[in-house]
Motif scaffolding. Structure first.
Motif, PDB file in Angstrom:
ATOM      1  N   ALA A 132      81.621  20.804  -8.746  1.00 28.62           N
ATOM      2  CA  ALA A 132      81.056  21.755  -8.460  1.00 28.62           C
ATOM      3  C   ALA A 132      80.685  21.382  -6.594  1.00 28.62           C
ATOM      4  N   ASP A 133      80.430  19.779  -5.978  1.00 26.25           N
ATOM      5  CA  ASP A 133      81.370  20.274  -4.757  1.00 26.25           C
ATOM      6  C   ASP A 133      81.600  20.088  -3.750  1.00 26.25           C
ATOM      7  N   LYS A 134      83.075  20.356  -4.412  1.00 25.40           N
ATOM      8  CA  LYS A 134      84.282  20.210  -4.369  1.00 25.40           C
ATOM      9  C   LYS A 134      85.002  22.109  -4.508  1.00 25.40           C
ATOM     10  N   ILE A 135      84.580  22.484  -4.712  1.00 24.87           N
ATOM     11  CA  ILE A 135      84.957  23.607  -5.818  1.00 24.87           C
ATOM     12  C   ILE A 135      84.254  25.159  -5.300  1.00 24.87           C
ATOM     13  N   THR A 136      84.999  25.758  -3.951  1.00 26.50           N
ATOM     14  CA  THR A 136      83.922  27.097  -3.788  1.00 26.50           C
ATOM     15  C   THR A 136      84.021  28.517  -4.178  1.00 26.50           C
ATOM     16  N   LEU A 140      86.775  29.972  -6.973  1.00 20.90           N
ATOM     17  CA  LEU A 140      86.672  31.175  -8.108  1.00 20.90           C
ATOM     18  C   LEU A 140      86.841  32.284  -8.410  1.00 20.90           C
ATOM     19  N   LEU A 141      87.261  33.106  -7.141  1.00 21.65           N
ATOM     20  CA  LEU A 141      87.299  34.066  -6.904  1.00 21.65           C
ATOM     21  C   LEU A 141      88.974  34.290  -7.635  1.00 21.65           C
ATOM     22  N   THR A 142      89.433  33.002  -6.932  1.00 18.81           N
ATOM     23  CA  THR A 142      91.551  32.966  -6.667  1.00 18.81           C
ATOM     24  C   THR A 142      92.004  32.640  -7.569  1.00 18.81           C
ATOM     25  N   HIS A 143      91.172  31.615  -8.349  1.00 16.75           N
ATOM     26  CA  HIS A 143      91.170  31.296  -9.772  1.00 16.75           C
ATOM     27  C   HIS A 143      92.389  29.729  -8.880  1.00 16.75           C
ATOM     28  N   GLU A 180      93.241  19.434  -8.923  1.00 17.68           N
ATOM     29  CA  GLU A 180      92.314  19.487  -7.841  1.00 17.68           C
ATOM     30  C   GLU A 180      92.447  20.115  -7.252  1.00 17.68           C
ATOM     31  N   PRO A 181      91.438  21.133  -6.784  1.00 16.87           N
ATOM     32  CA  PRO A 181      90.598  21.725  -6.608  1.00 16.87           C
ATOM     33  C   PRO A 181      91.205  22.543  -5.586  1.00 16.87           C
ATOM     34  N   GLY A 182      92.040  23.870  -4.917  1.00 19.73           N
ATOM     35  CA  GLY A 182      93.219  23.944  -4.698  1.00 19.73           C
ATOM     36  C   GLY A 182      94.061  24.708  -5.080  1.00 19.73           C
ATOM     37  N   THR A 183      94.438  24.226  -7.256  1.00 16.94           N
ATOM     38  CA  THR A 183      95.445  24.157  -7.549  1.00 16.94           C
ATOM     39  C   THR A 183      94.902  25.877  -8.038  1.00 16.94           C
ATOM     40  N   TYR A 184      96.151  26.466  -8.326  1.00 17.93           N
ATOM     41  CA  TYR A 184      96.693  27.291  -8.670  1.00 17.93           C
ATOM     42  C   TYR A 184      95.925  27.063 -10.438  1.00 17.93           C
ATOM     43  N   PHE A 185      95.282  27.959 -10.947  1.00 16.75           N
ATOM     44  CA  PHE A 185      95.481  27.986 -12.602  1.00 16.75           C
ATOM     45  C   PHE A 185      94.571  29.205 -13.285  1.00 16.75           C
ATOM     46  N   TYR A 186      95.440  30.383 -14.066  1.00 19.84           N
ATOM     47  CA  TYR A 186      94.335  31.827 -14.077  1.00 19.84           C
ATOM     48  C   TYR A 186      93.776  30.818 -14.658  1.00 19.84           C
ATOM     49  N   ASN A 187      92.564  31.092 -14.943  1.00 20.04           N
ATOM     50  CA  ASN A 187      91.715  30.721 -16.561  1.00 20.04           C
ATOM     51  C   ASN A 187      90.903  31.397 -15.800  1.00 20.04           C
ATOM     52  N   ASN A 188      89.658  31.808 -17.762  1.00 19.06           N
ATOM     53  CA  ASN A 188      88.871  33.356 -17.453  1.00 19.06           C
ATOM     54  C   ASN A 188      87.606  32.639 -17.437  1.00 19.06           C
ATOM     55  N   THR A 189      87.182  31.122 -17.054  1.00 18.42           N
ATOM     56  CA  THR A 189      86.562  30.335 -16.936  1.00 18.42           C
ATOM     57  C   THR A 189      85.734  30.882 -15.043  1.00 18.42           C
ATOM     58  N   ARG A 299      90.897  33.058   1.902  1.00 16.56           N
ATOM     59  CA  ARG A 299      91.408  32.159   2.217  1.00 16.56           C
ATOM     60  C   ARG A 299      91.886  31.332   0.818  1.00 16.56           C
ATOM     61  N   SER A 300      91.429  30.880   0.209  1.00 13.84           N
ATOM     62  CA  SER A 300      91.792  30.450  -0.469  1.00 13.84           C
ATOM     63  C   SER A 300      92.827  30.667  -1.354  1.00 13.84           C
ATOM     64  N   LYS A 301      93.412  31.976  -1.629  1.00  9.66           N
ATOM     65  CA  LYS A 301      94.753  32.419  -2.157  1.00  9.66           C
ATOM     66  C   LYS A 301      95.670  31.325  -1.936  1.00  9.66           C
ATOM     67  N   VAL A 302      97.010  31.437  -3.295  1.00  9.86           N
ATOM     68  CA  VAL A 302      97.590  30.975  -2.947  1.00  9.86           C
ATOM     69  C   VAL A 302      98.956  31.761  -3.503  1.00  9.86           C
ATOM     70  N   THR A 303      98.885  32.476  -4.444  1.00 11.77           N
ATOM     71  CA  THR A 303      99.175  33.884  -4.705  1.00 11.77           C
ATOM     72  C   THR A 303      99.163  35.303  -4.006  1.00 11.77           C
ATOM     73  N   ASP A 304      99.589  36.270  -4.959  1.00 13.45           N
ATOM     74  CA  ASP A 304      99.115  37.761  -5.205  1.00 13.45           C
ATOM     75  C   ASP A 304      97.747  38.013  -5.436  1.00 13.45           C
ATOM     76  N   TYR A 305      97.554  36.946  -5.556  1.00 13.12           N
ATOM     77  CA  TYR A 305      96.588  37.413  -6.568  1.00 13.12           C
ATOM     78  C   TYR A 305      94.811  36.851  -5.915  1.00 13.12           C
ATOM     79  N   SER A 306      94.240  37.705  -5.704  1.00 12.84           N
ATOM     80  CA  SER A 306      92.469  37.559  -4.923  1.00 12.84           C
ATOM     81  C   SER A 306      91.561  38.358  -5.266  1.00 12.84           C
ATOM     82  N   GLY A 307      90.778  38.009  -6.052  1.00 13.73           N
ATOM     83  CA  GLY A 307      89.125  38.499  -6.664  1.00 13.73           C
ATOM     84  C   GLY A 307      89.642  39.532  -7.498  1.00 13.73           C
ATOM     85  N   GLY A 308      90.549  39.360  -8.708  1.00 15.33           N
ATOM     86  CA  GLY A 308      90.533  40.191  -9.754  1.00 15.33           C
ATOM     87  C   GLY A 308      92.319  40.878  -9.781  1.00 15.33           C
TER      88      GLY A 308
END
Length: 376
Positions: A132-136, A140-143, A180-189, A299-308
């Motif tokens: 949690a101290d590495k995740i912003t 969460l908003l960009t998976h 590692e935080p920064g890795t994209y994985f689409y996840n309900n969590t 800025r955390s987005k790494v795909t076309d996905y951001s904010g839902g």
């Protein structure tokens, strides 16, 4: 809902992207003639029939929405799709609404002791969560949190409170190996944790926030969290097209499953109400246009996905797809970002193939405005 692992590790410096959507023009509505509306209705219903899907659709052409439905929302009771009694699970299409409420809170807490932004580490609210101290908030908003814990849609046959559902995913993450935080994985969590942040910042439930921030602001009459669907309404039943016959393998969203997904899959609505939500995301009712730009260009987005949602074609198109494990629902919207043209499609009979569902929707989109939309 989909779980997709893409090994993209971002060198993340969180902040608003330099990409800014073109200023939104005032919405102009060009009223279709009765003949044009009849032709559109016939085309949509014939297209759904050809693809063996059933459901309710809102087509938007030149700023004018038109609801068109086909088949039964509950075959056993012969309740038609589009009937005023029927609401549909929005599945992952709820995520952009959760994201929008987070942006509202970022604005509202500015210069207060609750202030936060997309840069804020979620350890503020989840001190006992792994990494949690590495995740912003932006992660969460960009998976891109690196959280890969799955199982949120496996029905645990327990009716959870919001707090219990959030505590479950925290414990589940702590028991799972993470990327590692920064890795994209689409996840309900990710979005369940955002629902928890909304609760913690406001000292009110996600349910209360949703009522005041979304339903009340838009005056929605057919949109509910599962537990609030009134007795005079019914949630749709889903069915499977088996290659030969319609209305097979009936299944629906059970209360226990919905309760596992606060903020990420416990919302029920109609395509007409959901269209109103999409308009409200940038016209000032829910978010201003600049806030919508902030939400969709984290800025955390790494795909076309951001904010839902996904933005494509140089940010001229927005879309999202959703379903729920164990059911045959398929939800897809694709609209121009100015909300002038597009489609909101809630299907309750499919063959459980996302691409086939989108093929049906794309035929309709191409009939609305040829050459404007994406097939996938």
């Amino acid at each position: 809902m989909k779980n997709k692992l893409i090994t993209l590790t971002a060198a993340i410096t969180l902040g608003i992207s330099g990409v800014v959507l073109a200023k939104q023009k005032p919405q102009t509505v060009y009223a279709a003639t009765s003949a044009e509306r009849a032709e559109m209705r016939s085309f949509v219903r014939n297209t759904l029939a050809k693809h063996h899907v059933r459901g309710s659709v809102v087509v938007i052409k030149n700023g004018e929405p038109q609801q068109i439905s086909y088949g039964y929302g509950w075959y056993g009771k012969r309740i038609g799709n589009g009937n005023e009694k029927v609401v549909y699970p929005t599945a992952s299409l709820q995520k952009v609404i959760t994201g929008a409420m987070v942006i509202q809170l970022i604005n509202e807490t500015n210069n207060t002791n609750q202030e936060f932004s997309q840069y804020t580490k979620i350890s503020r609210w989840y001190p006992n969560l792994k990494n949690a101290d590495k995740i912003t908030v932006g992660n969460l908003l960009t998976h891109t949190s690196g959280i890969v814990a799955t199982g949120t849609e496996i029905n645990r046959n327990t009716n959870y409170s919001e707090e219990q559902a959030i505590d479950w995913v925290v414990n589940h993450v702590n028991e799972t190996n993470e990327a590692e935080p920064g890795t994209y994985f689409y996840n309900n969590t990710n979005y369940i944790l955002l629902a928890g942040i909304i609760r913690k910042v406001t000292n009110q439930s996600y349910e209360q926030n949703f009522q005041t921030r979304i339903i009340d602001r838009l005056g929605l009459q057919n949109t509910y969290l599962y537990q609030n669907i009134p007795n005079y309404k019914t949630d749709a039943i889903s069915y499977f097209w088996n290659g030969f016959n319609n209305y097979k393998d009936a299944s629906y969203v059970k209360r226990s499953l919905a309760s596992q997904l606060p903020g990420a899959g416990n919302l029920f609505s109609t395509p007409k109400d959901y269209y109103k939500i999409q308009v409200g995301l940038s016209n000032g009712q829910i978010l201003s246009y600049s806030d919508f730009n902030y939400l969709t260009h984290l800025r955390s987005k790494v795909t076309d996905y951001s904010g839902g949602i996904y933005l494509k074609n140089n940010d001229t198109l927005k879309s999202a797809y959703g379903n729920l494990a164990g059911t045959h629902f398929g939800d897809w919207f694709q609209m121009t970002t100015d909300n002038q043209n597009g489609l909101v499609m809630f299907l309750n009979q499919t063959n459980n193939n996302e691409n086939d569902e989108k093929d049906a929707g794309f035929e309709i989109l191409n009939h609305i405005k040829p050459g404007l939309f994406n097939q996938r």
